[in-house]
Design a protein around this motif. Sequence first.
Motif, PDB file in Angstrom:
ATOM      1  N   ASN A   1      -7.312  -8.965  21.818  1.00 36.75           N
ATOM      2  CA  ASN A   1      -6.657 -10.465  22.134  1.00 36.75           C
ATOM      3  C   ASN A   1      -5.104  -8.878  23.009  1.00 36.75           C
ATOM      4  O   ASN A   1      -4.309  -9.080  23.888  1.00 36.75           O
ATOM      5  CB  ASN A   1      -5.610 -11.257  21.334  1.00 36.75           C
TER       6      ASN A   1
ATOM      7  N   TYR B   1      -3.802  -8.706  26.665  1.00 37.57           N
ATOM      8  CA  TYR B   1      -2.416  -8.836  27.249  1.00 37.57           C
ATOM      9  C   TYR B   1      -1.777  -7.993  27.424  1.00 37.57           C
ATOM     10  O   TYR B   1      -1.318  -8.033  28.327  1.00 37.57           O
ATOM     11  CB  TYR B   1      -2.026  -9.107  25.714  1.00 37.57           C
TER      12      TYR B   1
ATOM     13  N   PHE C   1      -2.772 -17.112  28.390  1.00 36.39           N
ATOM     14  CA  PHE C   1      -3.380 -16.764  29.384  1.00 36.39           C
ATOM     15  C   PHE C   1      -4.251 -17.037  30.300  1.00 36.39           C
ATOM     16  O   PHE C   1      -4.034 -16.548  31.089  1.00 36.39           O
ATOM     17  CB  PHE C   1      -4.895 -16.441  28.051  1.00 36.39           C
TER      18      PHE C   1
ATOM     19  N   HIS D   1       0.038 -15.071  19.133  1.00 30.43           N
ATOM     20  CA  HIS D   1      -0.931 -14.119  18.482  1.00 30.43           C
ATOM     21  C   HIS D   1      -0.325 -13.270  18.033  1.00 30.43           C
ATOM     22  O   HIS D   1      -1.351 -13.031  17.192  1.00 30.43           O
ATOM     23  CB  HIS D   1      -1.189 -13.689  20.182  1.00 30.43           C
TER      24      HIS D   1
ATOM     25  N   GLY E   1      -9.784 -12.299  26.903  1.00 30.13           N
ATOM     26  CA  GLY E   1      -8.669 -12.529  26.237  1.00 30.13           C
ATOM     27  C   GLY E   1      -8.552 -14.404  25.595  1.00 30.13           C
ATOM     28  O   GLY E   1      -8.499 -14.583  24.793  1.00 30.13           O
TER      29      GLY E   1
ATOM     30  N   THR F   1      -9.484 -15.964  21.868  1.00 25.95           N
ATOM     31  CA  THR F   1      -9.300 -16.435  21.216  1.00 25.95           C
ATOM     32  C   THR F   1     -10.260 -17.599  21.062  1.00 25.95           C
ATOM     33  O   THR F   1     -10.263 -18.243  19.446  1.00 25.95           O
ATOM     34  CB  THR F   1      -7.655 -17.010  21.896  1.00 25.95           C
TER      35      THR F   1
END
Length: 414
Positions: free
Chosen positions: A227, A231, A301, A337, A397, A401
């Motif tokens: 992630n 990101y 995302f 996050h 991403g 998650t």
Amino acid sequence: METKRAALERPWLIVVLLALGQMISFVDRTSLSSALADHGFISEFGLTSVERGWLSSAFFWSYGLVQLPMGWVVDRYGVKWPYAICLAVWCMTAAATGLVGTLWALILMRLLIGAAEGVVVPATYRYLANHFAERQRGTALGIFSVGGKMGPALGAPIAAWLIVHHSWQLMFIATGLTGLLWLWPWLTQVKNDFPSPQELAVRVEQAASVPLRNLLASPVIWGGMLNNFCYAYFYIYCMTWMPAYLVEQRGLTLQKSGLYTFFSFAGIAVVAALAGWSADRLIARGHDAVRVRKCFIVAGFIGATTVLLGAYADTLRMALFWNVVSLSLLGLVTANHLALSKLTLIPLPAVGLNTGLLQVATSLAGGVSASLSGWLLHTSGSYTLSMQAIFLFLLLGATSTLVLFRRQWAPKIR
């Protein structure tokens, strides 16, 4: 005197200082982006698109290299003095960038800034883990993340204005030295947490209870690194290439590109703060922290994939609209996050080391994003391929998650 000051320390004020420190770091790391959109700077150093990518990525290689050592340092030696020393080093190095005259000297300055700024995130999470409960961390991280977003938001137009009205040399000197003003409130408001020999022995024992191998054995850690990479790939693309994209492909002036860069980063700052606060409110009402934060992250995302609509927009107005909206929606990811992967699912003794480990992925994303985007621009002559790559990483991403963040997969204390 020290005991009295410690009793008066105000954690929320320190969070604001940490956000300001983050903002200063981003101003100093993004000032180069405005210079790389300036024809005078490019011609003076004779830079190709590939060399601009190298120069943009240099910061992230040294930044990534020091993340684990910095996490190790703050877990044992506290945050006050390591942070103060590193900030002084990176601000003076940023100012010295205005005095160099070769590409290799520029790269060296960026490497030094990256190494010194490596303290920012591990120190911040060490402080937050020590002073804030779960129901407060989303809000605290939302405030902290505002600094990271307002750095580029303010730095881009200020740097552009200084370059246009003065010179790129003055821009580096002014933005670098101004950051040193932060040291006075930091040194006077934060208690001295440098340990005595007895305290150091306790901290070493605590840190050893969650060794690096336990972190690497956890799917949560790998999810956090994925992630962070996804990101940061988009975020750092915007930080390093957005001014050049707006000037070269959309025809804006350097000053107007700085203005629209401000809107994009201000948007993600506002959304990040509101999303962190909203998640905290839901958690305080009894909702599961992991589930709440995962929902915000996935939504962010997916929402950020609208960057591809901007790439294919036929008009300047729509391109700018989606440019701002896509990065703003990424703010739904930011604080949640950060809380989930660096605090909620992480044992307290390992916060600094884990943060350093995850930041390695962030810096890797920075190096890859900056250099790969330069190469894609060089080979295709357009920024569209770069945005297609961003789209794919954002989908990765969201998937990471959903699959990897589970309480039963959190790192174990031995």
